[in-house]
Design an enzyme around this catalytic site. Structure first.
Site, PDB file in Angstrom:
ATOM      1  N   GLY A  10       0.768  -1.241  -0.294  1.00 21.24           N
ATOM      2  CA  GLY A  10       0.258  -0.067  -0.182  1.00 21.24           C
ATOM      3  C   GLY A  10       1.035   1.328  -0.028  1.00 21.24           C
ATOM      4  N   SER A  12       2.517   4.788   1.587  1.00 15.01           N
ATOM      5  CA  SER A  12       2.776   5.679   1.988  1.00 15.01           C
ATOM      6  C   SER A  12       1.825   6.387   3.105  1.00 15.01           C
ATOM      7  CB  SER A  12       3.775   6.543   2.088  1.00 15.01           C
ATOM      8  OG  SER A  12       4.642   6.754   2.914  1.00 15.01           O
ATOM      9  N   GLY A  13       1.946   5.766   4.528  1.00 11.96           N
ATOM     10  CA  GLY A  13       0.708   6.372   5.614  1.00 11.96           C
ATOM     11  C   GLY A  13      -0.474   5.814   5.272  1.00 11.96           C
ATOM     12  N   ALA A  14      -0.358   4.581   4.425  1.00 10.46           N
ATOM     13  CA  ALA A  14      -1.561   3.259   4.813  1.00 10.46           C
ATOM     14  C   ALA A  14      -2.326   3.068   6.055  1.00 10.46           C
ATOM     15  CB  ALA A  14      -1.825   2.673   3.473  1.00 10.46           C
ATOM     16  N   GLY A  15      -1.049   2.395   6.494  1.00 11.99           N
ATOM     17  CA  GLY A  15      -0.439   1.512   7.948  1.00 11.99           C
ATOM     18  C   GLY A  15      -0.111   0.569   8.086  1.00 11.99           C
ATOM     19  N   THR A  17       3.089  -0.597   8.177  1.00 15.02           N
ATOM     20  CA  THR A  17       4.188  -0.388   9.532  1.00 15.02           C
ATOM     21  C   THR A  17       3.153  -1.089  10.873  1.00 15.02           C
ATOM     22  OG1 THR A  17       5.728   0.211   8.581  1.00 15.02           O
ATOM     23  CG2 THR A  17       6.028   0.094  10.617  1.00 15.02           C
ATOM     24  N   SER A  84       5.527  -2.012  -2.249  1.00 15.72           N
ATOM     25  CA  SER A  84       5.951  -2.386  -3.444  1.00 15.72           C
ATOM     26  C   SER A  84       4.631  -2.234  -4.489  1.00 15.72           C
ATOM     27  CB  SER A  84       5.585  -4.271  -3.288  1.00 15.72           C
ATOM     28  OG  SER A  84       4.670  -4.283  -2.616  1.00 15.72           O
TER      29      SER A  84
END
EC number: 2.7.1.25
Length: 174
Positions: A10, A12-15, A17, A84
């Site tokens: 997803g 950046s910032g999608a969650g 991690t 990715s």
């Protein structure tokens, strides 16, 4: 137990991690060996000067795929947290790793801009960077992920439970 890979993809910032950490905690509490392969951490540790061209991203993804494959074949649950952005490389990951489930971590652009944990969207909006994946750069959404979570509507606990349920359904977990 045989290992398998949970591939979180997803923008950046999608969650990704946040979900990776929650999943790892839950799976470890269930008694499983788990490793998180975080794309940002691997990039910073192994090759901090690698750029973000399509070729550089693919090389980075291939290295992570190899790491996940090694962990998987050694009985570890590998949780990959990696943008990715290209379908082709995710398909390659699936083929190479074998025991694999793709999880599309989604959040609407306005939510990602608001979260902006690395300040990347702010830089992109100001024109300081170009080609930010999911903003003005390519992100090819998965067509048939095993799981799709919307982190703007679900808690990390709910997301993790959904992923674990699917892993059981696929026979990766008892």
């Amino acid at each position: 137990m045989e290992g398998f890979t949970i591939w979180l993809t997803g923008p950046s910032g999608a969650g990704k991690t946040t979900l990776a950490v929650k999943l790892a905690k839950k799976l470890r509490e269930m008694g499983y060996k788990v490793e998180i392969l975080d794309g940002d951490t691997i990039r910073k540790t192994l090759y901090p000067n690698l750029g973000f061209s399509k070729e550089a991203r693919e090389m980075h993804n291939r290295i992570v795929i190899y790491m996940a494959k090694l962990l998987t074949r050694n009985g570890v649950i590998a949780i990959v947290s990696l943008i990715s952005p290209y379908k082709r490389i995710r398909e390659y990951a699936r083929k190479e790793i074998g025991r694999f489930m793709e999880v599309y971590v989604y959040a609407p652009l306005e939510v990602r801009i608001k979260r902006d944990p690395k300040g990347l969207y702010a830089k992109a909006i100001r024109g300081e960077i170009r080609g930010l994946t999911g903003y003005d750069g390519v992100y090819e959404e998965p067509e048939n992920p095993e799981v799709k979570v919307d982190s703007s509507r679900m808690t990390p606990d709910e997301e993790a439970e959904l992923v674990i349920r699917k892993a059981k359904e696929l026979g990766y977990l008892p």
